[in-house]
Design a protein around this motif. Structure first.
Motif, mmCIF file in Angstrom:
data_model
loop_
_atom_site.group_PDB
_atom_site.id
_atom_site.type_symbol
_atom_site.label_atom_id
_atom_site.label_comp_id
_atom_site.label_asym_id
_atom_site.label_seq_id
_atom_site.Cartn_x
_atom_site.Cartn_y
_atom_site.Cartn_z
ATOM 1 N N ASN A 1 -0.640 3.492 5.971
ATOM 2 C CA ASN A 1 -1.489 4.579 6.047
ATOM 3 C C ASN A 1 -1.030 5.803 5.480
ATOM 4 O OD1 ASN A 1 0.717 5.356 7.456
ATOM 5 N ND2 ASN A 1 0.272 4.643 9.476
ATOM 6 N N ASN A 2 -0.078 5.833 4.569
ATOM 7 C CA ASN A 2 0.531 7.195 3.840
ATOM 8 C C ASN A 2 0.943 8.199 4.779
ATOM 9 O OD1 ASN A 2 -0.162 5.716 1.243
ATOM 10 N ND2 ASN A 2 -2.498 6.260 1.745
ATOM 11 N N ARG A 3 1.420 7.742 5.959
ATOM 12 C CA ARG A 3 2.030 8.775 6.591
ATOM 13 C C ARG A 3 3.432 9.102 6.162
ATOM 14 N NH1 ARG A 3 0.716 10.324 12.347
ATOM 15 N NH2 ARG A 3 2.835 10.630 12.293
ATOM 16 N N ILE A 4 4.321 8.034 5.649
ATOM 17 C CA ILE A 4 5.381 8.058 5.253
ATOM 18 C C ILE A 4 6.430 8.683 5.861
ATOM 19 C CG2 ILE A 4 4.762 7.514 2.529
ATOM 20 C CD1 ILE A 4 5.198 10.716 2.144
ATOM 21 N N GLN B 1 -6.474 -5.324 1.300
ATOM 22 C CA GLN B 1 -5.671 -4.076 0.981
ATOM 23 C C GLN B 1 -4.200 -4.474 1.297
ATOM 24 O OE1 GLN B 1 -6.829 -1.106 4.061
ATOM 25 N NE2 GLN B 1 -8.754 -0.665 2.757
ATOM 26 N N LEU B 2 -3.700 -5.862 1.415
ATOM 27 C CA LEU B 2 -2.263 -6.092 1.520
ATOM 28 C C LEU B 2 -1.640 -5.821 0.188
ATOM 29 C CD1 LEU B 2 -2.604 -9.658 2.979
ATOM 30 C CD2 LEU B 2 -1.983 -7.457 4.105
ATOM 31 N N ALA C 1 9.916 4.461 14.018
ATOM 32 C CA ALA C 1 10.145 3.127 13.845
ATOM 33 C C ALA C 1 9.061 2.683 13.714
ATOM 34 C CB ALA C 1 10.704 2.486 15.380
ATOM 35 N N SER C 2 9.024 1.811 12.567
ATOM 36 C CA SER C 2 7.672 1.163 11.878
ATOM 37 C C SER C 2 7.958 -0.121 11.705
ATOM 38 C CB SER C 2 7.220 2.152 10.832
ATOM 39 O OG SER C 2 7.940 2.101 9.744
ATOM 40 N N PRO C 3 6.712 -0.908 11.690
ATOM 41 C CA PRO C 3 6.918 -2.414 11.417
ATOM 42 C C PRO C 3 6.621 -2.460 9.773
ATOM 43 C CG PRO C 3 4.569 -1.851 12.163
ATOM 44 C CD PRO C 3 5.481 -0.755 12.358
#
Length: 200
Positions: A81-84, A199-200, A55-57
């Motif tokens: 963060n590129n964890r995807i 970085q937005l 679950a990610s924002p």
């Protein structure tokens, strides 16, 4: 501590009313569409083949998730963060996704479920430029269930109350992760916020 079983739940909780069951709709109606168009923030939940859940924002400008039709949502993916984890679940797992939409100041939330796919179609990316940048990919959700949650949870938490802001008592995320991992250099909240803006 004793774990509960399904029979135990039936003795603790009453059956939901017909109205609670009926509020789950198979498509995005005018009320849900308006809520999504007012929302700058949602939580995306996905599940993997190994049973893991992510679950990610997700956030952007007001209405950053586009209602392309009564059974279609398009959500741009911005720098992160590129964890995807979520997208890996979408392409490798069941593809089922749920989104929980929030609108600041409104205690009710909106839940949307369906099956997701990913697109990097150049024309689609170009149509969703925000913060001066196109998204890296777009999550296309084939919507199958939509319903509003009552505001009790947010009312109990007083989530939108100004006095709930506690930034000053929490270190920056950079300081937290440095302490947890020993990696990188810790930076203050002010520096972290300035870096976020670029970085937005």
């Amino acid at each position: 501590m004793t774990d509960l079983c399904a029979d135990d739940l039936a003795t603790i909780y009453a059956k939901p009313t017909p109205r609670v069951i009926a509020k789950a709709r198979p498509a995005i109606d005018a009320h849900a569409k308006k809520f999504i168009e007012m929302s700058p923030f949602c939580v995306l939940a996905t599940s993997g083949t190994d049973g893991s859940v992510d679950a990610s924002p997700r956030g952007g400008g007001v209405g950053f998730v586009h209602v392309a039709g009564p059974n279609q949502l398009l959500m741009p993916d911005r720098a992160g963060n590129n964890r995807i984890d979520s997208f890996r679940n979408v392409v490798e797992g069941s593809g089922f996704v749920h989104l929980l939409f929030f609108v600041p100041g409104i205690d009710e939330t909106l839940r949307v479920g369906g099956r997701g796919t990913l697109s990097v179609d150049p024309d689609l990316l170009a149509s969703m430029v925000e913060f001066g940048k196109p998204p890296r990919a777009v999550l296309n959700v084939a919507v199958s269930e939509v319903y509003f949650h009552c505001g009790k949870a947010l009312m109990r938490s007083k989530l939108w109350a100004p006095e709930k802001v506690q930034r000053s008592v929490m270190p920056s995320i950079s300081e937290v992760i440095h302490e947890q991992t020993g990696l990188g250099e810790p930076e203050s909240q002010q520096i972290t916020e300035e870096r976020y803006k670029t970085q937005l």
